[in-house]
Every structure is written in C-alpha cells, then in structure tokens.
Write a protein that holds these residues in place. Sequence first.
Motif, PDB file in Angstrom:
ATOM      1  N   ARG A 186       0.855  -1.111  -0.105  1.00  0.00           N
ATOM      2  CA  ARG A 186      -0.018   0.117   0.041  1.00  0.00           C
ATOM      3  C   ARG A 186       0.846   1.196  -0.004  1.00  0.00           C
ATOM      4  NH1 ARG A 186      -3.016  -0.059   5.277  1.00  0.00           N
ATOM      5  NH2 ARG A 186      -4.484   1.370   4.078  1.00  0.00           N
ATOM      6  N   LEU A 187       0.673   2.168  -0.883  1.00  0.00           N
ATOM      7  CA  LEU A 187       1.111   3.485  -0.842  1.00  0.00           C
ATOM      8  C   LEU A 187       0.228   4.484  -0.297  1.00  0.00           C
ATOM      9  CD1 LEU A 187       3.296   5.443  -1.758  1.00  0.00           C
ATOM     10  CD2 LEU A 187       2.277   5.693  -4.192  1.00  0.00           C
ATOM     11  N   LEU A 188       0.529   5.126   0.858  1.00  0.00           N
ATOM     12  CA  LEU A 188      -0.253   5.887   1.634  1.00  0.00           C
ATOM     13  C   LEU A 188       0.328   7.397   1.737  1.00  0.00           C
ATOM     14  CD1 LEU A 188      -0.649   3.330   4.565  1.00  0.00           C
ATOM     15  CD2 LEU A 188      -2.340   3.600   2.696  1.00  0.00           C
ATOM     16  N   CYS A 189      -0.552   8.209   2.021  1.00  0.00           N
ATOM     17  CA  CYS A 189      -0.184   9.501   2.132  1.00  0.00           C
ATOM     18  C   CYS A 189      -0.993  10.213   3.400  1.00  0.00           C
ATOM     19  CB  CYS A 189      -0.298  10.558   0.951  1.00  0.00           C
ATOM     20  SG  CYS A 189       0.149  12.291   1.371  1.00  0.00           S
ATOM     21  N   GLY A 190      -0.395   9.882   4.705  1.00  0.00           N
ATOM     22  CA  GLY A 190      -1.230  10.172   5.826  1.00  0.00           C
ATOM     23  C   GLY A 190      -0.512  10.798   6.831  1.00  0.00           C
ATOM     24  N   GLY A 191      -0.875  11.724   7.525  1.00  0.00           N
ATOM     25  CA  GLY A 191      -0.439  12.516   8.620  1.00  0.00           C
ATOM     26  C   GLY A 191       0.804  13.241   7.926  1.00  0.00           C
ATOM     27  N   ARG A 192       2.021  13.110   8.360  1.00  0.00           N
ATOM     28  CA  ARG A 192       3.138  13.750   7.530  1.00  0.00           C
ATOM     29  C   ARG A 192       4.012  13.078   6.929  1.00  0.00           C
ATOM     30  NH1 ARG A 192       3.041  18.893   8.571  1.00  0.00           N
ATOM     31  NH2 ARG A 192       1.548  19.841  10.562  1.00  0.00           N
ATOM     32  N   ARG A 193       3.633  11.699   6.356  1.00  0.00           N
ATOM     33  CA  ARG A 193       4.606  10.852   5.712  1.00  0.00           C
ATOM     34  C   ARG A 193       3.845  10.302   4.349  1.00  0.00           C
ATOM     35  NH1 ARG A 193       8.512   8.082   9.742  1.00  0.00           N
ATOM     36  NH2 ARG A 193       8.131   9.595  11.623  1.00  0.00           N
ATOM     37  N   VAL A 194       4.570  10.173   3.592  1.00  0.00           N
ATOM     38  CA  VAL A 194       4.370   9.109   2.385  1.00  0.00           C
ATOM     39  C   VAL A 194       4.936   7.755   2.589  1.00  0.00           C
ATOM     40  CG1 VAL A 194       4.288   9.007  -0.047  1.00  0.00           C
ATOM     41  CG2 VAL A 194       3.995  11.243   0.927  1.00  0.00           C
ATOM     42  N   ARG A 195       4.400   6.695   2.523  1.00  0.00           N
ATOM     43  CA  ARG A 195       5.127   5.617   3.073  1.00  0.00           C
ATOM     44  C   ARG A 195       4.541   4.234   2.179  1.00  0.00           C
ATOM     45  NH1 ARG A 195       3.437   4.205   9.069  1.00  0.00           N
ATOM     46  NH2 ARG A 195       5.782   4.079   9.177  1.00  0.00           N
ATOM     47  N   LEU A 196       5.128   3.434   2.277  1.00  0.00           N
ATOM     48  CA  LEU A 196       4.669   1.947   1.566  1.00  0.00           C
ATOM     49  C   LEU A 196       4.741   1.079   2.846  1.00  0.00           C
ATOM     50  CD1 LEU A 196       6.875   1.709  -1.768  1.00  0.00           C
ATOM     51  CD2 LEU A 196       4.422   1.584  -1.305  1.00  0.00           C
ATOM     52  N   GLU A 197       3.443   0.366   2.824  1.00  0.00           N
ATOM     53  CA  GLU A 197       3.278  -0.659   3.932  1.00  0.00           C
ATOM     54  C   GLU A 197       3.258  -1.996   3.185  1.00  0.00           C
ATOM     55  OE1 GLU A 197       0.551   0.569   6.760  1.00  0.00           O
ATOM     56  OE2 GLU A 197       1.809   2.424   7.366  1.00  0.00           O
ATOM     57  N   THR A 198       3.448  -3.230   3.694  1.00  0.00           N
ATOM     58  CA  THR A 198       2.917  -4.428   3.387  1.00  0.00           C
ATOM     59  C   THR A 198       2.035  -5.132   4.320  1.00  0.00           C
ATOM     60  OG1 THR A 198       4.838  -5.884   4.519  1.00  0.00           O
ATOM     61  CG2 THR A 198       5.106  -4.827   2.010  1.00  0.00           C
ATOM     62  N   GLU A 199       1.215  -5.715   3.892  1.00  0.00           N
ATOM     63  CA  GLU A 199       0.228  -6.504   4.777  1.00  0.00           C
ATOM     64  C   GLU A 199      -0.248  -7.776   4.079  1.00  0.00           C
ATOM     65  OE1 GLU A 199      -1.047  -5.142   7.248  1.00  0.00           O
ATOM     66  OE2 GLU A 199      -0.844  -2.789   7.134  1.00  0.00           O
ATOM     67  N   PRO A 200      -0.655  -8.706   5.029  1.00  0.00           N
ATOM     68  CA  PRO A 200      -1.161  -9.939   4.512  1.00  0.00           C
ATOM     69  C   PRO A 200      -2.812  -9.816   4.026  1.00  0.00           C
ATOM     70  CG  PRO A 200      -0.928  -9.863   6.918  1.00  0.00           C
ATOM     71  CD  PRO A 200      -0.602  -8.489   6.334  1.00  0.00           C
ATOM     72  N   ALA A 201      -3.048  -9.987   2.653  1.00  0.00           N
ATOM     73  CA  ALA A 201      -3.807  -9.543   1.989  1.00  0.00           C
ATOM     74  C   ALA A 201      -5.247  -9.901   2.802  1.00  0.00           C
ATOM     75  CB  ALA A 201      -3.869  -9.792   0.442  1.00  0.00           C
ATOM     76  N   ALA A 202      -5.232 -11.107   2.647  1.00  0.00           N
ATOM     77  CA  ALA A 202      -6.348 -12.069   3.385  1.00  0.00           C
ATOM     78  C   ALA A 202      -6.896 -11.491   4.515  1.00  0.00           C
ATOM     79  CB  ALA A 202      -6.384 -13.454   3.315  1.00  0.00           C
TER      80      ALA A 202
END
Length: 526
Positions: free
Chosen positions: A303-319
């Motif tokens: 996931r590419l996110l832009c929240g708060g004061r950061r732009v970041r990539l996070e990985t998650e177990p999809a299911a």
Amino acid sequence: MNDAANTDASAVTWTADLPTTVELVRTLHDLDDCWTRADVERLVEARPDWKIRRAFTDILVVGLQAELRWPAGAELFLGTTEPKADTFRRAWVPLLQFRLPTPAGERHAALRTLSEALRAVGAPTPVPTAADGFGLRWQSAGRTMLLQANDRRAWIAIQPHVREVRHVSPELPAMVAALVPLLHDAPGGYLPVEAVRRAVAELPAAEGGFGDGYVDIRTPDPYCTPSFALRGYLRGAPEGTYDVLDLHRFELGPSTLEHRRDVFGEIYRAVCAVLGEPTFFGGGPDGPDVRWREAGEHGRLLRLLCGGRRVRLETEPAAAFEEEEHGTFEWGGPSGGSEGPSDFPRLPYSWQLHMPVQAPGGTADYLPGGRLALSLPHLREGLECLLAAWIEQLPVQRPGEKAMFTIAAPQISGGLSVTYSTVKGVLLRVGPRPGDLDEGSAAMTADGWQASGRRFKAEWRNPTEETAREVAALITTELAARGISGDSGFGLGPGSITARRPGIGLSPQLADHGFLRVTGLGLETS
C-alpha cells in the motif's frame, strides 16, 4: 504457443506464437525512449510490420505484426499523460488471454512457458510476487519493463522513469527505483536487513544508519532520508526484517491541498515507474491508499499511503487485512445512532477503483459494500469526505478523468447528477422543485443554484479545501427542501434514495470499464 494451440478447447490464447513473442519483447527491450507521438511515428516508419491502427483520446494502438492472429495479433498500447496529449506515461503489450474460468494449472503452465522463454531477453530479475510467481522485471536507467498477469491476461508493461521533480528531493526518484522493488518483491512481505545493506552499498553517496528494527538511509540531500522499519512485529514478523518504507516526510506546519497533491503525485509516479499500474486506486479521509495486490490465498498487499506527515509504503497479509476492513464496514457504524456523529471520517477508505483489464495480481474474494447514512447530517458528512478525497486524489491517480454518480429519488425528476472532473472541477445538475415554478426557482437561486435551460446547475471550476463542504451542504439542503430525510430511507425500497451508476472515466460510457466502489458515499448504489 502456435496456431494449433489457439483452439476453442483451449482456455489460453496467445496473441502471437512463442518465437514471435520473444522477438517482439526483445525489440521492446532494446528500444530507446519512445514516449512522444513523434517517437512512435519514427519507430513505425522504420519497421514495415508496424502500423498505427487506432488513436483514442487517451490511448494510441500500434499493430506489431503484418500477419494477424487472434484477435488482431500483437499490439502495443500507449497511454497518454493526459487526454489528447502527444506524450505517453505507460505502454503495454498483451501476450496471453485467459478465458474465465481458466483452470489454475493451465494458466500456470502458460505463464511458466512464457516466463522461461522471456528470460533469454536481456537480464531480467525474477519477481516471485507477480504473475502467479512467474513475474519478471527489466530495469534500465530510463524505464522499467515488467511481465505481469491477472486472471484474465498476461502482458508486458513498460513504464518510463521519473526524470524531473519539483516538489520532492531530486535524489528521491533514484531512491524509489532502488528501494521500492525490494519491498515489493520480498517473500511474505518481509524484507531481510541483508538485502537493504546490499542495496545501500550500491547506491552512490548513500549511507545506512542501522538500528533496532529500523534503518535510516542518508543521501547528499538532507531532505531525502528514506527509512525502513518493522511494524508487523506484533503479528509475529521475523526478526531482522522490515515491512515499511518511509519515502517522504512533510515539514511541520500546515500544508495545502495543492502541496500534498503535488508531493504525492511525484512519488506515486516514481513508484508506478518501477512497479507498474496498481491493482487498486483509492483513498479516503486519511489520504490516498493505492494498492498492489499479490494473487493467491497467501498474497500480500503493498500500500502506498499519504497520511499525517508521511508518504510511505506498507506491506500487509492481504486476506487478513481485507477481512479486518470488511468487518469494519459490515459491523461498524456510528455509536450514537442517527442522532450522533457519523463514522464516515474513520472508514478505511471512501472510494476504490479496480480496472480488471490492466490491474496486476488478484482481488479479495469478498469486497465490502459501504456505510449507509442514517440521517441527512450523516449523508452530508459522507459526501464531504468522499468529495474531498476525490478532489485531492483523482488528479494524481486518474488524471484527465471524471468521477460521477446521480442521486435518484421519487422527489427528484431526472435525478441530481454529481460530477467531479479533474480538468473542469465540480458540477451539479438537477431539475426544478415540485410545485410553483417561480417560487421554486427563486428558492433554488437563493440556495446557490443557477438556471441552466430547463434545469439548474452549480459549479466550482477551481476546487479548494472548502469545496467539498460547500457541495455537500448544497446537495443535502436541496434534498431537505424536497422533503427527503433519513425517514425516507437511504437504502433500497419504496420512497428510497439511491446513487445510480457511479463511475470514473473519461466519459460515463468509459467509466463502465472499471469497477468503482464508493464505500463512503452513504447511499445504496445501483
């Protein structure tokens, strides 16, 4: 792999035989920059088998074979940077077509054959998290070429690298090209620290500050300090791994809509340049939420996110992650009922768009519907959250396109149409109120509507931070003036109010090519 293979009995169709496919990919691999209409025309002139076949508002189609196979032979599609532009932001060549439902074994066999043959082109990097485990990536200084697939097709995607930025550090595109694929390709979504050490050692003038569960990467530009961290330790993540990559930090102090959009836009384009188009476009009150989803039961989300004061990539177990989101939509809701505040600002996302033709990977087995408003104030808050998200996020994710839906109810003849265009702003249209025409027209004009032929309109040509609030207020004021309230029922049924034909595209017709869910709208959709 040959004409005999493309039979009615086969669930897999090759757009060209395998030797021809390999040579076409080799030709694309060896091409220099080809990102203007003039470049494409020169290429076509130099190759007798190539021909410009079709030109649309946002796509140019080049035939790559003189002798056509099913349905039209191999074709190169080039997507424009914006409608009617003579420059291109991506290209792709479909190679395999899968008839639904194609047995998994048959699809995997075709992808394995294709992937093994294409390894002879250049020196690709295997991408085990793409194309059912058979993905490939060719990366050069100017572009990235990818073998991608979903349950409908497999294709070669070509993305130009970002060469010039104005709103982030000039060092950042190179950092994105070097670091983002590491997290995307990491088995299970957890990136080993050793892989980061090797990558940092190969980056010119970069240094890694390794700590307990994080690493800060320092570059010659103090405004470019990407960092990896481990967030999933609470879920039993392996030690010595990372699942988060921070790419940008906003400075302290207020930031404008335009600044957030410009910064995220440059990072988004740099990420797409190395990963290809996302599986899901979307976002909500907390900011954009763009997702690349690995196919399969044990796939991961990036996931590419832009929240708060950061732009970041996070990985998650999809299911597991999608099941948690589904529970929020299915079982959550405002704690105070219709009299209290809504929970639209706290939903995981307000909108999500899936483009089946071009989206790599897979989707969840079950997708959440959305939150229904319990009152007009709730609906106003849902509309405000959704419109604010579109105004900030669509110009980056779907440039030149428009988002639209029509609010339908028995009291609204012809419906109340809502359109947000990334080019022309917000436009509302509705017919006159029931009853005395002069009296109704005067009341609507006083509320902010303008007469437009036999209907009324309201426009916001240059949306600002306040536009979403103003639009939501005008819509709900109009609904109340026509006797529509929560008591009318915001769901389906007699006397109901619904949202018809929500879509995103260059036109209402092209919007049908995508699957849009407006989970934060507050109305049933049909």
